[in-house]
Design a protein around this motif. Structure first.
Motif, short mmCIF file in Angstrom:
data_model
loop_
_atom_site.label_atom_id
_atom_site.label_comp_id
_atom_site.label_asym_id
_atom_site.label_seq_id
_atom_site.Cartn_x
_atom_site.Cartn_y
_atom_site.Cartn_z
N GLU A 99 0.81 -1.21 0.00
CA GLU A 99 0.00 0.00 0.00
C GLU A 99 0.85 1.26 0.00
N THR A 100 2.04 1.15 0.52
CA THR A 100 2.84 2.36 0.66
C THR A 100 3.09 3.02 -0.69
N GLU A 103 0.27 5.21 -1.18
CA GLU A 103 0.33 6.39 -0.35
C GLU A 103 1.32 7.41 -0.90
N ASP A 176 3.65 6.61 8.75
CA ASP A 176 2.70 5.51 8.55
C ASP A 176 3.37 4.15 8.67
N ASP A 177 2.54 3.17 8.95
CA ASP A 177 2.90 1.74 8.85
C ASP A 177 3.70 1.18 10.02
N HIS A 226 -4.16 3.19 11.48
CA HIS A 226 -3.90 3.03 10.03
C HIS A 226 -4.39 1.65 9.59
N HIS A 230 -3.91 -3.77 7.68
CA HIS A 230 -3.29 -3.10 6.55
C HIS A 230 -3.42 -3.93 5.27
#
Ligand code: ZN
Length: 378
Positions: A99-100, A103, A176-177, A226, A230
């Protein structure tokens, strides 16, 4: 005899011509290949730069871009960048979820218009700098702004730094993450500059991660959610699945830290193109629980497909946040992003060197930077 000599000469000449032709036939393609290779790699790097610039421009464009209207939540390059949901990795792996990449893209209708947002009462009252909730170098006039909480009894989150820094450019560093192997480093760096950040975390059950959730909260940073898993294909499969994941993480973080998280960042942003459910329905789920979601308007590029150098990561942030009064910077707290940690002190120092600029943790008073505007707020 003479004709024999002439014949030999002719043969030799022909031999030379043949040899020359062969050498030429080999050399020319080789030289051409080298030239083409050089030009292709130059073009490739140019394309990479242009792509990065394009993504930055889209971030700056804001909601006045009719092509990316609020609500449709889609942008083409986000679609390209996003990985197949089934390829998502387990959240507790050190490698970042796919997903990064998504983002790394920027959103659609960022609510904070570049230069368009004017703070009410700008300049009317100077910040007095009491009980600081994370400051940049640019202290408001007055006293010990950066020294933390002089009274010692006021939680930093409630210091209402937002009000005291009215008229200032506000920068929110978001990670994030996490947690990851770098969370400690990031927290140490923020601490060494006396500033606070915002961590949008996922659900991880190992001991170190549990310790990190607590450290984030204890040191006064903003802990945001978040998603627990995920995993795009799970959380965006239905409203129920999203809600279950949200509650699982919320409950877990409450157990870990004793605090209820009030902030959320959608994996891939509210403008993600993966969700099978209308994002407005998920926004409603958050609103019912009084959870505020934040996207971003400045990207460091640490999760883009481009391998930025430390200098480029720094410049991506600095050059872009200059456009905003409220800059929410997307970075990642992830085991495979060591450059983010290397770049962080430089980023912080460059921000601190900017006039009338302050680094703050996200709070309820933070101007909402959202790619998709909630229906109920239109
Ligand atoms: Zn993420």
């Amino acid at each position: 005899m003479r004709s024999e000599a002439e014949r030999r000469k002719r043969v030799n000449r022909i031999k030379k011509i043949i040899l020359f032709t062969i050498v030429l036939a080999i050399l020319v393609p080789v030289i051409l290949c080298i030239i083409l290779f050089y030009r292709v790699s130059r073009l490739e790097s140019k394309i990479r730069q242009l792509e990065a610039a394009q993504e930055m421009r889209l971030a700056e464009r804001g909601s006045d871009d009719g092509r990316l209207s609020p609500g449709n939540g889609k942008s083409d390059y986000l679609m390209q960048d996003i990985a197949e949901p089934d390829e998502q990795k387990e959240p507790d792996e050190q490698t970042p979820p796919a997903e990064t990449d998504a983002e790394a893209g920027t959103g659609d209708s960022v609510t904070d218009e570049p230069e368009g947002e004017t703070e009410a009462g700008t300049g009317a009252d100077e910040p007095d700098g009491k009980t600081e909730a994370g400051t940049g170098a640019d202290e408001p006039d007055g006293d010990e702004a950066a020294s933390g909480d002089p009274d010692g009894d006021m939680p930093v989150q409630e210091a209402s730094a937002e009000q005291r820094y009215e008229g200032y450019r506000k920068v929110y560093l978001t990670f994030d993450d996490g947690p990851s192997i770098y969370t400690d480093n990031i927290l140490d760096i923020l601490d060494s500059y006396g500033i606070l950040g915002t961590f949008f975390v996922v659900g991880k059950t190992d001991e170190h991660s549990q310790e990190m959730y607590r450290r984030i909260v204890e040191e006064g940073h903003t802990l945001g959610m978040h998603s627990y898993s995920h995993k795009y294909h799970e959380i965006y499969a239905s409203v129920d699945a999203f809600t279950q994941d949200l509650e699982k993480l919320s409950d877990y973080l409450y157990d870990m830290t004793g605090t209820t998280c009030r902030y959320y960042r959608f994996p891939g942003g509210s403008s993600n193109t993966v969700s099978k459910v209308d994002i407005q329905e998920l926004i409603d789920v958050l609103a019912e629980r009084e959870i505020i979601y934040f996207d971003w308007n400045v990207v460091s590029g640490d999760a883009m497909n481009v391998d930025f150098s430390v200098d480029e990561l720094v410049n991506n942030v600095i050059y872009n946040l200059e456009e905003y009064h409220t800059a929410v910077v997307l970075m990642h707290d992830s085991g495979d992003k060591p450059l983010t940690v290397t770049a962080l002190p430089i980023i912080i120092e460059r921000i601190m060197a900017m006039d009338h600029t302050v680094i703050l943790p996200i709070s309820e008073e933070t101007v909402r930077i959202q790619h998709v505007v909630p229906d109920h707020e239109r």
